[in-house]
Design an enzyme around this catalytic site. Sequence first.
Site, PDB file in Angstrom:
ATOM      1  N   GLY A 267       0.845  -1.278  -0.126  1.00 30.35           N
ATOM      2  CA  GLY A 267      -0.219  -0.101  -0.361  1.00 30.35           C
ATOM      3  C   GLY A 267       0.576   1.435  -0.318  1.00 30.35           C
ATOM      4  O   GLY A 267       0.166   2.153   0.010  1.00 30.35           O
ATOM      5  N   GLU A 304       4.417  -6.149   1.807  1.00 33.08           N
ATOM      6  CA  GLU A 304       3.911  -7.056   0.635  1.00 33.08           C
ATOM      7  C   GLU A 304       3.860  -5.340  -0.387  1.00 33.08           C
ATOM      8  O   GLU A 304       2.136  -5.572  -1.014  1.00 33.08           O
ATOM      9  CB  GLU A 304       2.474  -7.194   0.360  1.00 33.08           C
ATOM     10  N   GLY A 306       3.716  -3.792  -3.600  1.00 28.30           N
ATOM     11  CA  GLY A 306       3.548  -3.638  -5.186  1.00 28.30           C
ATOM     12  C   GLY A 306       3.674  -2.403  -6.003  1.00 28.30           C
ATOM     13  O   GLY A 306       4.414  -2.434  -6.394  1.00 28.30           O
ATOM     14  N   ARG A 307       3.293  -1.487  -6.010  1.00 33.34           N
ATOM     15  CA  ARG A 307       3.006  -0.489  -6.810  1.00 33.34           C
ATOM     16  C   ARG A 307       4.243   0.202  -6.891  1.00 33.34           C
ATOM     17  O   ARG A 307       4.918   0.965  -7.522  1.00 33.34           O
ATOM     18  CB  ARG A 307       2.045   0.743  -6.055  1.00 33.34           C
ATOM     19  N   ARG A 343      -5.664   3.478 -15.583  1.00 35.33           N
ATOM     20  CA  ARG A 343      -6.208   4.089 -14.117  1.00 35.33           C
ATOM     21  C   ARG A 343      -6.440   5.332 -14.257  1.00 35.33           C
ATOM     22  O   ARG A 343      -7.477   5.278 -13.236  1.00 35.33           O
ATOM     23  CB  ARG A 343      -5.229   4.498 -13.445  1.00 35.33           C
ATOM     24  N   TYR A 347      -9.764   5.649 -11.602  1.00 40.10           N
ATOM     25  CA  TYR A 347      -9.663   6.482 -10.609  1.00 40.10           C
ATOM     26  C   TYR A 347      -9.683   7.445 -10.811  1.00 40.10           C
ATOM     27  O   TYR A 347      -9.062   8.436  -9.462  1.00 40.10           O
ATOM     28  CB  TYR A 347      -8.449   5.494 -10.046  1.00 40.10           C
ATOM     29  N   CYS A 373     -14.827   4.403 -28.172  1.00 36.20           N
ATOM     30  CA  CYS A 373     -16.034   4.872 -28.232  1.00 36.20           C
ATOM     31  C   CYS A 373     -17.059   5.258 -26.651  1.00 36.20           C
ATOM     32  O   CYS A 373     -17.649   4.410 -26.040  1.00 36.20           O
ATOM     33  CB  CYS A 373     -16.556   4.237 -29.070  1.00 36.20           C
ATOM     34  N   GLU A 374     -15.670   5.628 -25.982  1.00 35.04           N
ATOM     35  CA  GLU A 374     -16.033   6.547 -24.273  1.00 35.04           C
ATOM     36  C   GLU A 374     -15.781   7.521 -23.921  1.00 35.04           C
ATOM     37  O   GLU A 374     -14.465   7.686 -24.822  1.00 35.04           O
ATOM     38  CB  GLU A 374     -15.344   4.796 -22.727  1.00 35.04           C
TER      39      GLU A 374
END
Length: 449
Positions: A267, A304, A306-307, A343, A347, A373-374
């Site tokens: 985190g 742990e 990750g990022r 991302r 978010y 197309c969004e």
Amino acid sequence: MKRAGAGRDVRPPAFVYRRSENRSERRIKRGVKGALELCCERLPLEDLAARYGTPLYVYSAAMIRARVAAFARAFDSIPHTLCYSVKANSTLAILRLIAEEGAGFDVVSGGELRRVLRVNRKAASKVVFSGVGKAAAEMELAVGAGILLFNVESASELRLLAATATRLKKQAVVAVRVNPDVSAKTHPYISTGLHQHKFGVPISEAPGLYAQAAKQAFLKVAGVSVHIGSQITNVGSFREALERVADLVRVLREQGHDIRYLDAGGGLGISYEGTQASFEKQIAAYAKAVMAPLRGLKLHLLLEPGRSIVGAAGVLLTRVLYRKTNHKKRFLIVDAAMNDLLRPSLYGAHHEIVPVRGGTRETEIADVVGPICETGDFFARDRKLRVVSEGDLLAILDAGAYGSVLGSNYNTRGRAAEVLVKNAKATVIRRRESWQDQIRLEKVWARTN
Ligand SMILES: *Cc1c(COP(=O)(O)O)cnc(C)c1O
């Protein structure tokens, strides 16, 4: 070294502007000699894009290694094991690189465990298995492999794990993942440590689960686990969570449980906007916040991240297809899209975007959008950017974590290729997905007329 972005120096350390060398006569004639260009460990990103096409993920091995080493240094005063969170980036070559640095892994599915075992058959002894919804087959795989620790998240899961271990006649080592009811002060979608979230077991209910586990012949109680969310920049949240967990460890030990491991989760956030140079300071503050509440407890710490290991070590290269102006609004339409890097759409995440060729100092306000197309298919909105032309190459920074793993085939777009730069050499670690790759699982009925 020159500054990038629209003013501030925001590039991750592995991605640096250099004066290009005179690599060909043609270039000299075109007058590009000596232009500033963004490189990954000295390799010009323009060359990688020309060779492998765009959109293209490019990762720096040196930076990943440096981040693993920074963790080791920050925590060297206590026994610990770094279990890299596979979900941040699970490409096999990235896992192999991290395994070679001596790290273990945190997996959240049987598929991720298989990836880890694929790169190192002996890695299981350093694997922790997290997640609220482990299925029976996944448990079987992990018990069979002999992983280090199961982070159990409910009474029902504990029952299934006990049954699985008993049937296989193989011991499963367990920790209960507790929910400390601490706000991680991060985006609501990646916050996990409040009582209203699906993760973990309330601390007050944890002793009951440990008592259940202790009765099982094939379960071995060995730890307590906590993970309060992702992209956390306020280290006070970690301290607060670990203070509560440390109290629980004392209670459990009094009740006779042999608690040896404390899994502090991942985190730790990275700076997507500011300078990256402060990582050493940031990890030192994080280490202090995590270790202070554990003083005197003689625990083996599991981490742990990750990022914070892979995030800043990757960029997504994309070419400007078109420039377009609707009324007063300017758009840069690029060849990468939300299917390549979700991302921003998911978010509202911020990623710095810089031109790969230093070029002009002139800036403009524009949206950077993909071809899907969004309306939600964007990388930046009303962003001050260096002026670039159609055909120019852009680098979307800090795309190494939760980038390629969240890729999809939406709009029948093949997933981007991935390249790892290691010892001044670029290797394709995942080739671009072809149209045939995309349809290989599909079937159409035979033509009747
Ligand atoms: C996602 C996750 C991590 C990694 O989080 P980062 O923010 O990438 O460091 C670690 N542990 C668990 C249980 C997770 O779900």
